[in-house]
Design a protein around this motif. Structure first.
Motif, PDB file in Angstrom:
ATOM      1  N   TYR A  42       0.816  -1.216   0.000  1.00 53.67           N
ATOM      2  CA  TYR A  42       0.000   0.000   0.000  1.00 53.67           C
ATOM      3  C   TYR A  42       0.849   1.265   0.000  1.00 53.67           C
ATOM      4  N   LEU A  43       2.034   1.186   0.573  1.00 52.13           N
ATOM      5  CA  LEU A  43       2.952   2.324   0.458  1.00 52.13           C
ATOM      6  C   LEU A  43       3.384   2.491  -0.994  1.00 52.13           C
ATOM      7  N   GLY A  44       3.523   1.374  -1.703  1.00 54.84           N
ATOM      8  CA  GLY A  44       3.840   1.460  -3.126  1.00 54.84           C
ATOM      9  C   GLY A  44       2.763   2.187  -3.905  1.00 54.84           C
ATOM     10  N   VAL A  45       1.500   1.922  -3.570  1.00 52.55           N
ATOM     11  CA  VAL A  45       0.393   2.635  -4.214  1.00 52.55           C
ATOM     12  C   VAL A  45       0.501   4.134  -3.920  1.00 52.55           C
ATOM     13  N   ALA A  46       0.745   4.467  -2.656  1.00 54.54           N
ATOM     14  CA  ALA A  46       0.846   5.873  -2.259  1.00 54.54           C
ATOM     15  C   ALA A  46       2.036   6.559  -2.925  1.00 54.54           C
ATOM     16  N   ASN A  47       3.155   5.855  -3.028  1.00 50.00           N
ATOM     17  CA  ASN A  47       4.328   6.446  -3.676  1.00 50.00           C
ATOM     18  C   ASN A  47       4.085   6.679  -5.163  1.00 50.00           C
ATOM     19  N   ALA A  48       3.325   5.779  -5.787  1.00 44.92           N
ATOM     20  CA  ALA A  48       2.965   5.998  -7.186  1.00 44.92           C
ATOM     21  C   ALA A  48       2.118   7.261  -7.318  1.00 44.92           C
ATOM     22  N   ALA A  49       1.210   7.469  -6.364  1.00 46.72           N
ATOM     23  CA  ALA A  49       0.388   8.682  -6.361  1.00 46.72           C
ATOM     24  C   ALA A  49       1.259   9.926  -6.154  1.00 46.72           C
ATOM     25  N   ALA A  68      -0.617   6.174   6.852  1.00 45.26           N
ATOM     26  CA  ALA A  68       0.115   7.226   6.152  1.00 45.26           C
ATOM     27  C   ALA A  68      -0.128   7.134   4.650  1.00 45.26           C
ATOM     28  N   ALA A  69      -0.188   5.926   4.125  1.00 47.71           N
ATOM     29  CA  ALA A  69      -0.427   5.744   2.689  1.00 47.71           C
ATOM     30  C   ALA A  69      -1.787   6.304   2.284  1.00 47.71           C
ATOM     31  N   VAL A  70      -2.805   6.048   3.102  1.00 52.21           N
ATOM     32  CA  VAL A  70      -4.138   6.588   2.814  1.00 52.21           C
ATOM     33  C   VAL A  70      -4.101   8.115   2.816  1.00 52.21           C
ATOM     34  N   GLU A  71      -3.446   8.688   3.800  1.00 48.81           N
ATOM     35  CA  GLU A  71      -3.362  10.150   3.897  1.00 48.81           C
ATOM     36  C   GLU A  71      -2.572  10.733   2.729  1.00 48.81           C
ATOM     37  N   MET A  72      -1.554  10.029   2.295  1.00 50.71           N
ATOM     38  CA  MET A  72      -0.742  10.510   1.176  1.00 50.71           C
ATOM     39  C   MET A  72      -1.558  10.616  -0.108  1.00 50.71           C
ATOM     40  N   VAL A  73      -2.354   9.585  -0.390  1.00 42.33           N
ATOM     41  CA  VAL A  73      -3.152   9.636  -1.617  1.00 42.33           C
ATOM     42  C   VAL A  73      -4.230  10.707  -1.518  1.00 42.33           C
ATOM     43  N   LEU A 126      -3.955  13.520   0.126  1.00 46.18           N
ATOM     44  CA  LEU A 126      -3.260  14.794  -0.068  1.00 46.18           C
ATOM     45  C   LEU A 126      -2.879  14.986  -1.534  1.00 46.18           C
ATOM     46  N   ALA A 127      -2.508  13.906  -2.201  1.00 46.37           N
ATOM     47  CA  ALA A 127      -2.189  13.996  -3.632  1.00 46.37           C
ATOM     48  C   ALA A 127      -3.401  14.473  -4.419  1.00 46.37           C
ATOM     49  N   MET A 128      -4.582  13.951  -4.066  1.00 41.27           N
ATOM     50  CA  MET A 128      -5.802  14.364  -4.767  1.00 41.27           C
ATOM     51  C   MET A 128      -6.142  15.819  -4.478  1.00 41.27           C
ATOM     52  N   ARG A 129      -5.928  16.254  -3.253  1.00 40.55           N
ATOM     53  CA  ARG A 129      -6.164  17.662  -2.921  1.00 40.55           C
ATOM     54  C   ARG A 129      -5.242  18.578  -3.717  1.00 40.55           C
ATOM     55  N   THR A 130      -4.038  18.098  -3.975  1.00 39.22           N
ATOM     56  CA  THR A 130      -3.051  18.893  -4.704  1.00 39.22           C
ATOM     57  C   THR A 130      -3.401  18.988  -6.185  1.00 39.22           C
ATOM     58  N   VAL A 131      -3.785  17.860  -6.764  1.00 40.02           N
ATOM     59  CA  VAL A 131      -4.099  17.829  -8.195  1.00 40.02           C
ATOM     60  C   VAL A 131      -5.430  18.504  -8.487  1.00 40.02           C
ATOM     61  N   GLU A 155      -7.695   8.424  -8.930  1.00 41.76           N
ATOM     62  CA  GLU A 155      -8.966   7.841  -8.491  1.00 41.76           C
ATOM     63  C   GLU A 155      -8.783   6.363  -8.185  1.00 41.76           C
ATOM     64  N   ARG A 156      -8.033   5.662  -9.028  1.00 41.57           N
ATOM     65  CA  ARG A 156      -7.766   4.234  -8.802  1.00 41.57           C
ATOM     66  C   ARG A 156      -6.850   4.029  -7.606  1.00 41.57           C
ATOM     67  N   PHE A 157      -5.817   4.861  -7.497  1.00 45.88           N
ATOM     68  CA  PHE A 157      -4.912   4.741  -6.348  1.00 45.88           C
ATOM     69  C   PHE A 157      -5.669   4.946  -5.034  1.00 45.88           C
ATOM     70  N   TYR A 158      -6.602   5.900  -5.043  1.00 46.19           N
ATOM     71  CA  TYR A 158      -7.363   6.199  -3.829  1.00 46.19           C
ATOM     72  C   TYR A 158      -8.212   5.001  -3.415  1.00 46.19           C
TER      73      TYR A 158
END
Length: 389
Positions: free
Chosen positions: A251-258, A335-340, A342-347, A359-362
C-alpha cells in the motif's frame, strides 16, 4: 524507496522488479476497469521467476530477506497493486515457512522448487462469512471430520486473494474429534472444492479475492500441518508473522505511485491564469513538502522495522517484536491513505474522474485498512501497554 537501497544486491533486485512492474502497468488500469482477475499478470510474474523471490537459495530461489521483500513489493505495487498483493501473500508465506519450519522439509522443498519454476502459488484462506478475519481468533465454522486415511473438510472461506491461481491453499477447520483447530493444505482441483465468484469491490478489483467453498473435500492425513487450541497461534506464527509487512509495503507502493504522479503533474501543469507551472505556488509546494515528509517517515518506519527483524537471531527475539510489527503496519498503511488523499487535494477536482490514475490509487490504498492486523487491534495493544491491562 530508492533512497533505502543498501547495496548492490538491493539495487540489482529493484532494477529487475522495476522492469516487471513497468510491464504490468500497461494493463493494470484495464483489469481494474473490467474487475477481472489479473491472471495474465500473475502468469507473467511466475514465468519471470518472481514467485521464487523468498524461496531459500538451496531450493533454487533468490533467498531474499524481509527487507528485500518489502523493497520489491513496494516497487511492484507501482505497476499493478492487485498483482502485487496476490504475490505478496505467496512470497510472505514462503518466507515465513523458511523461518518457522512449520512444514515437513520434503513438502517445503518441493513447494519451493515448484514456486521457482512458476508452478506453485500459496495463500492462507481463513476468513469466513460469519467469523470474519482469523487474526481476531475464535473457532472457524469450517469443519474437518476424520475418515479412513484423512479428513473431509466442509465450509467456506471468503477474501481468498488470488483464488483463481493459487495452487496451495492453507485452510483452517475445526476438528471435532480433537476439539482443536487444524491447518490443512488443500490443493487446487481437489474434488468438492470450488470457487464462488463473489469479489465485487471498489478496491484491488483485480485481486480475485473470491470465496472458496469446500464440500466434503477429502485430504490425506499428511495434509494436517498443525493442530492448536481455538485462538492459539500456529507454528507458522512462531516468527511473530513479520512477513505480514508485505501488506503495508504494497500500500505504500500505491501511495508512492500517487506521489510520483503528483510531483510530475505540478511541475508540468500550467493554467492560463497563472502562466507558469503550479509548482511555483507556495501552498502547492507546501503540500508537496507534506507528501515527502509522510513518504520518508513511512519508509523509515517500515524498513527500520524490517531490518531489526532480519537481524534477530532467534524466534524469541522476533516474537518480542510483535507489537512493533503491528505498529509499523498501522503507521504505514494509514500514512499511505493520507498521502493519496493529499495527492488528490493537490491535483484538484480532476482527480475524482474515473479516467484519472489518482482515483484508482485512492480506491486501492484504502483496502490496506482492512488487512490484518486491524487498527483497533493495534491500538488496543498499545493502550494495554501504556495503561496496563
Amino acid at each position: 524507496m530508492q533512497a533505502r537501497i543498501r547495496d548492490a544486491a538491493d539495487k540489482e533486485l529493484i532494477t529487475w522488479v522495476g522492469t516487471l512492474a513497468d510491464e504490468l502497468a500497461k494493463k493494470a488500469e484495464q483489469y481494474d476497469r473490467d474487475g477481472l482477475f489479473v491472471g495474465e499478470q500473475i502468469a507473467y510474474l511466475q514465468r519471470a521467476g518472481y514467485g521464487g523471490l523468498t524461496a531459500p537459495k538451496k531450493y533454487g530461489g533468490r533467498g531474499c530477506d524481509l527487507y528485500q521483500l518489502l523493497l520489491a513489493q513496494e516497487r511492484m505495487a507501482h505497476g499493478d497493486p492487485s498483482a502485487a498483493l496476490v504475490m505478496g501473500w505467496h512470497l510472505g508465506i514462503t518466507y515465513s515457512l523458511s523461518l518457522t519450519d512449520a512444514w515437513p522439509e520434503e513438502l517445503y522443498a518441493k513447494f519451493c522448487r515448484d514456486a521457482v519454476k512458476g508452478a506453485a502459488l500459496v495463500n492462507a484462506c481463513g476468513t469466513e462469512p460469519d467469523s470474519g478475519s482469523p487474526s481476531r481468533g475464535g473457532r472457524p465454522a469450517t469443519t474437518a471430520t476424520r475418515v479412513d486415511g484423512g479428513f473431509h473438510i466442509t465450509g467456506a472461506k471468503t477474501w481468498a486473494t488470488g483464488s483463481p491461481a493459487i495452487t496451495h491453499i492453507l485452510v483452517t477447520a475445526f476438528v471435532t474429534e480433537e476439539d482443536r483447530v487444524g491447518e490443512f493444505l488443500v490443493h487446487q482441483g481437489a474434488a468438492g472444492l470450488r470457487m464462488e465468484p463473489s469479489w465485487n469491490s471498489m478496491a484491488m478489483r483485480g485481486s480475485g479475492s473470491h470465496t472458496l467453498v469446500l464440500e466434503d473435500v477429502f485430504v490425506p492425513d499428511e495434509a494436517l500441518l498443525d493442530l492448536v487450541m481455538p485462538g492459539q497461534r500456529t507454528k507458522r506464527s512462531g516468527d511473530a508473522s513479520g512477513w505480514l509487512l508485505h501488506i503495508p509495503a504494497t500500500y505504500l507502493g500505491v501511495a508512492n505511485a500517487a506521489c510520483d504522479y503528483t510531483i510530475d503533474f505540478v511541475k508540468q501543469y500550467t493554467p492560463s491564469s497563472l502562466g507558469q507551472p503550479i509548482a511555483t505556488v507556495p501552498h502547492v509546494r507546501e503540500k508537496i513538502g507534506r507528501l515527502e515528509a509522510q513518504r520518508h517517515v513511512a519508509e523509515m518506519v517500515l524498513l527500520s522495522t524490517a531490518r531489526r527483524y532480519d537481524e534477530a537471531t532467534t524466534s524469541e527475539e522476533r516474537r518480542a517484536m510483535r507489537e512493533d510489527l503491528s505498529l509499523a503496519k498501522y503507521a504505514v498503511t494509514n500514512a499511505a491513505v493520507e498521502m493519496v488523499d493529499l495527492a488528490m487535494r493537490t491535483v484538484g477536482g480532476q482527480s475524482i474522474l474515473r479516467s484519472h490514475p489518482l482515483e484508482r490509487f485512492y480506491r486501492d490504498v484504502r483496502a490496506g485498512l482492512h488487512n490484518p492486523p486491524m487498527d483497533d487491534v493495534t491500538l488496543r495493544i498499545l493502550s494495554d501497554r501504556a495503561l496496563g491491562k
